[in-house]
Enzyme design. Structure first.
Site, PDB file in Angstrom:
ATOM      1  N   SER A 294       0.872  -1.028  -0.051  1.00  0.00           N
ATOM      2  CA  SER A 294      -0.109  -0.064  -0.042  1.00  0.00           C
ATOM      3  C   SER A 294       0.714   1.285  -0.012  1.00  0.00           C
ATOM      4  CB  SER A 294      -0.914  -0.158   1.301  1.00  0.00           C
ATOM      5  OG  SER A 294      -1.846   0.839   0.919  1.00  0.00           O
ATOM      6  N   ASP A 305      10.054   5.595 -10.358  1.00  0.00           N
ATOM      7  CA  ASP A 305       9.717   6.044 -11.600  1.00  0.00           C
ATOM      8  C   ASP A 305      10.665   7.202 -11.953  1.00  0.00           C
ATOM      9  OD1 ASP A 305       7.971   3.978 -12.095  1.00  0.00           O
ATOM     10  OD2 ASP A 305       6.079   5.010 -11.841  1.00  0.00           O
ATOM     11  N   LYS A 319      -0.619  -4.103  -3.107  1.00  0.00           N
ATOM     12  CA  LYS A 319      -2.182  -3.693  -2.693  1.00  0.00           C
ATOM     13  C   LYS A 319      -2.072  -2.441  -3.368  1.00  0.00           C
ATOM     14  CE  LYS A 319      -5.136  -2.270   0.921  1.00  0.00           C
ATOM     15  NZ  LYS A 319      -5.092  -0.704   0.399  1.00  0.00           N
TER      16      LYS A 319
END
Length: 445
Positions: A294, A305, A319
């Site tokens: 999460s 990224d 999740k």
């Protein structure tokens, strides 16, 4: 009379006298829905009147609500007053207990992760253990809330926990003493001129505590600081805004951190960094494992990224859904999955998790290869991710999977108790031209 004429002609004006396939289908669906609601009330009345023991209306209705939400996904649920209190404890309080994050899997209480420096962690209870007995009593069939209430209690009181562990032939008994569990989300230390920031949960203090840790590390090491390790292993997540705050500390303002997308295409929210990189571009390594979920995956995905950090370890939990708390009254609420979240490059974390840039097994765990791994995709009714397996998510060639020519015994002889952390420290050391401590073979296919 005027009103009658108006209503009489209104259907003609709307074209309602000519049924369309859409209106016919809608009417049919409504009829089916009312028929099923009548059936639900029939069952309610029969159980209420004829069940072998008297059952309260509250119990029956609660069961109906719980069953409805359980049919959706593992993370939607109804919250009563005790659930509210438990949620507040997780985000900003303290409690008497063992320091365990648990969930329910096929009717059995499973350990998601023990909290650092708590009775559970010190005793050796591990992620993936299944709790079968509390004080000698079988807990199979209890709800998760009931099991949690049994594990909590006044500090200083003893409790016996029995777990079943993958790879072990016999159940394992642990005798523990409850303590006041202070939910300190961030701990830090300096090792070999590297700042190691351990984030164990994302509660209301996590963002500020992370920034304070960065400041303290920079003050202690000064210009010799080589970089930072952000340890998110076995961190089950928490508050979205705190994941954004932690990411913001390592990104320059304007960079996207995460987006969430709901049922409708217009239901898109994007969150961006708002401050300069607090570390002024120092190298960062992020540690993740199967228990990183999460909010942990939001941080790892954002830094990965933006090529701000090298992510190492094992594939994370996966999740990638957002739960919204919808109040239903003064003391009840609905926790409903309302959106999925995506990394800045558009990757859905749901099921896929965060793939590390370098796969590093925890070789200092003698049983790591035999330990059962449970991720989001293994949970019943978990939301599916149609992109899992697509080249758009990740190319296998993008990952580095080293072959390590070192054994558990050799690590013990060398005094290395945490192989993944040592590997992260070695990476930052080698960036500065320092030799690593870990013997490694060349990169495998």
């Amino acid at each position: 009379m005027k009103h009658r004429i108006l209503y009489a002609f209104l259907p003609i004006a709307l074209g309602a006298l000519v049924p369309t396939p859409t209106t016919v289908q809608a009417a049919s669906n409504s009829e089916d829905t009312y028929r099923q609601l009548d059936q639900l009330m029939d069952v309610f009345e029969r159980v209420r009147a004829e069940y072998v023991e008297e059952v309260s209306d509250e119990q029956l209705l609660q069961g109906a609500i719980d069953g409805m939400l359980a049919s959706l996904d593992p993370h939607s649920s109804f919250l009563d007053m005790s659930d509210f209190d438990r949620m507040r404890t997780q985000t900003d309080g303290e409690y008497g207990g063992l320091g365990l994050t648990v969930n329910m899997e096929d009717g059995v209480v499973r350990v998601v992760a023990p909290t650092d420096d708590t009775p559970a962690a010190r005793a050796g209870i591990e992620s993936g253990d299944y709790i079968t007995h509390i004080d000698g009593e079988l807990i199979y069939g209890l709800s998760l809330n009931e099991a949690v209430e049994q594990m909590r209690g006044p500090p200083g009181t003893p409790i016996e926990i029995t777990v079943v562990r993958e790879g072990e032939d016999e159940p394992i008994d642990f005798t523990l003493v409850r303590e006041t569990i202070e939910l300190k989300p961030v701990r830090w230390e300096v090792t070999n001129d590297v700042g190691v920031i351990r984030i164990s949960t994302f509660n209301k203090q996590t963002g500020d505590a992370t920034r304070e840790a960065i400041e303290a590390i920079e003050e202690e090491v000064g210009s010799d600081l080589l970089g930072f390790v952000i340890d998110l292993r076995s961190n089950p997540g928490g508050l979205l805004d705190q994941a954004i705050e932690v990411s913001d500390a390592f990104l320059n303002d304007g960079g996207e951190i995460v987006s969430q997308r709901g049922r409708q295409s217009k239901d898109v929210q994007r969150y961006f960094a708002r401050t300069p990189d607090q570390t002024d571009g120092k190298p960062v390594v992020v540690l993740v494992d199967e228990g990183s979920a999460s909010a942990s995956e939001i941080v790892a995905g954002a830094l990965q990224d933006h090529r701000r950090a090298l992510v190492i370890g094992a594939q994370s939990f996966g999740k990638g859904s957002v739960q919204t708390l919808i109040p239903l009254g003064t003391d009840t609420a609905l926790r409903l999955t309302t959106a999925r979240y995506y990394t800045p490059s558009g990757r859905s974390v749901q099921e896929a998790g965060i793939e590390p840039d370098i796969i590093v097994p925890q070789l200092s765990d003698e049983n790591y290869a035999d330990r059962r791994v449970v991720r989001e995709t293994d949970l019943r009714r978990a939301l599916r991710n149609e992109s899992v397996g697509d080249d758009a998510i990740i190319e296998e060639d993008d990952m580095v999977n080293p072959r390590f020519d070192i054994s558990y015994e050799e690590l013990q002889d060398a005094g290395i108790e945490d192989f993944q952390l040592q590997y992260a420290l070695d990476i930052l050391g080698r960036l500065d031209g320092q030799p690593g401590l870990i013997k490694m073979a060349s990169v495998a296919e």
